[in-house]
Design a protein around this motif. Structure first.
Motif, PDB file in Angstrom:
ATOM      1  N   SER A  17       0.841  -1.203   0.000  1.00 46.54           N
ATOM      2  CA  SER A  17       0.000   0.000   0.000  1.00 46.54           C
ATOM      3  C   SER A  17       0.871   1.246   0.000  1.00 46.54           C
ATOM      4  N   ASP A  18       0.274   2.380  -0.348  1.00 44.37           N
ATOM      5  CA  ASP A  18       1.014   3.644  -0.317  1.00 44.37           C
ATOM      6  C   ASP A  18       1.557   3.919   1.076  1.00 44.37           C
ATOM      7  N   ASP A  19       0.753   3.638   2.100  1.00 44.25           N
ATOM      8  CA  ASP A  19       1.219   3.867   3.470  1.00 44.25           C
ATOM      9  C   ASP A  19       2.412   2.980   3.800  1.00 44.25           C
ATOM     10  N   ALA A  20       2.367   1.710   3.385  1.00 46.26           N
ATOM     11  CA  ALA A  20       3.483   0.811   3.651  1.00 46.26           C
ATOM     12  C   ALA A  20       4.732   1.238   2.893  1.00 46.26           C
ATOM     13  N   MET A  21       4.573   1.709   1.651  1.00 40.88           N
ATOM     14  CA  MET A  21       5.728   2.194   0.899  1.00 40.88           C
ATOM     15  C   MET A  21       6.354   3.409   1.573  1.00 40.88           C
ATOM     16  N   ARG A  22       5.538   4.264   2.147  1.00 33.33           N
ATOM     17  CA  ARG A  22       6.093   5.437   2.850  1.00 33.33           C
ATOM     18  C   ARG A  22       6.884   5.032   4.089  1.00 33.33           C
ATOM     19  N   GLU A  23       6.617   3.834   4.604  1.00 31.94           N
ATOM     20  CA  GLU A  23       7.355   3.366   5.770  1.00 31.94           C
ATOM     21  C   GLU A  23       8.857   3.216   5.484  1.00 31.94           C
ATOM     22  N   PHE A  24       9.221   2.953   4.226  1.00 27.18           N
ATOM     23  CA  PHE A  24      10.642   2.858   3.898  1.00 27.18           C
ATOM     24  C   PHE A  24      11.365   4.174   4.179  1.00 27.18           C
ATOM     25  N   ASP A  25      10.667   5.293   4.032  1.00 24.29           N
ATOM     26  CA  ASP A  25      11.284   6.596   4.292  1.00 24.29           C
ATOM     27  C   ASP A  25      11.527   6.835   5.769  1.00 24.29           C
ATOM     28  N   PHE A  86       3.311  -2.407   9.399  1.00 26.57           N
ATOM     29  CA  PHE A  86       2.207  -2.713   8.492  1.00 26.57           C
ATOM     30  C   PHE A  86       2.048  -4.224   8.430  1.00 26.57           C
ATOM     31  N   ASP A  87       0.974  -4.675   7.817  1.00 28.07           N
ATOM     32  CA  ASP A  87       0.669  -6.100   7.705  1.00 28.07           C
ATOM     33  C   ASP A  87       1.251  -6.648   6.403  1.00 28.07           C
TER      34      ASP A  87
END
Length: 233
Positions: A17-25, A86-87
């Protein structure tokens, strides 16, 4: 994965998800890898098949520990990481299907969310320990972003080294899962493809049958004895 001559599979994973991808930052710096600059979160799960797909349950958070037998860089070190936020079940389930995991067995999995960065001043060391195996039943490497980089070539080779029988650049949403006891794996370093920094975002998942789990106080005590070191509960 069922082919005994090719005990690995290359496949597509569901996008994060977009939220999970932002977690990399937001990943914290991994302080345990010496000269490489990478960022990481880590969580452990129980995995089982129910209904028509694989399910996960997050286990209580514990440190990540590997044997020195498999990691000569930080083996035996209790590495403390913040948990994943995230899941990852859809991506883990895709790996379980690609590995043809037995649906009547319970598994324990480790999930690492990792960003490796590079620039003109920073060497992007993808795998600090070099070609290796990790001592798991199966290992999955899934790519989610390649930003302004070259390199990061995924490699599979015979145990002990030798010419690669798989060597290619995995693109975002591509993954490879391998029978860890039947080969070594590696990824080449990354370099910036143009001005500015670059990075490679990946998720690493290791699968073990529950009776061979790499989790819990008993596992940590056994590993401490193997390393001839006291490992606190």
């Amino acid at each position: 994965m069922s082919d005994p001559i090719r005990p690995y599979a290359r496949f597509t994973v569901p996008p994060l998800s977009d939220d999970a991808m932002r977690e990399f930052d937001t990943l914290p710096l991994d302080p345990y890898t010496g000269g490489s600059q990478r960022y990481r979160r880590f969580s452990q799960f129980r995995l089982w098949y129910e209904g028509d797909d694989w399910r996960t349950e997050r286990l209580p958070h514990r440190p990540f520990i590997q044997s020195r037998q498999y990691n000569g860089v930080v083996g035996g070190v209790r590495r403390e990481f913040e948990p994943i936020r995230f899941d990852p079940t859809p991506q883990v389930a895709a790996g379980a299907r690609a590995a043809w995991l037995e649906q009547d067995r319970l598994y324990q999995i480790n999930v690492h969310q990792v960003r490796v960065i590079t620039s003109t001043d920073i060497k992007g060391i993808a795998v600090p320990e070099g070609p290796h195996r990790d001592g798991h039943d199966f290992v999955m490497n899934a790519i989610f972003s390649r930003h302004n980089i070259t390199g990061g070539v995924s490699q599979l080779m015979p145990t002990g080294g030798g010419p690669c029988f798989f060597e290619d650049v995995l693109q975002p949403q591509e993954a490879i899962v391998m029978a860890d006891d039947r080969m070594w794996h590696h990824a080449t370093d990354i370099l910036p493809a143009g001005p500015g920094p670059g990075h490679r975002d990946i998720m690493i998942v290791s699968f073990n049958a529950w009776e061979r789990r790499r989790y819990g106080e008993e596992f940590e005590r056994r590993l401490g004895a193997l390393n001839h070191e006291p490992v606190p509960a």
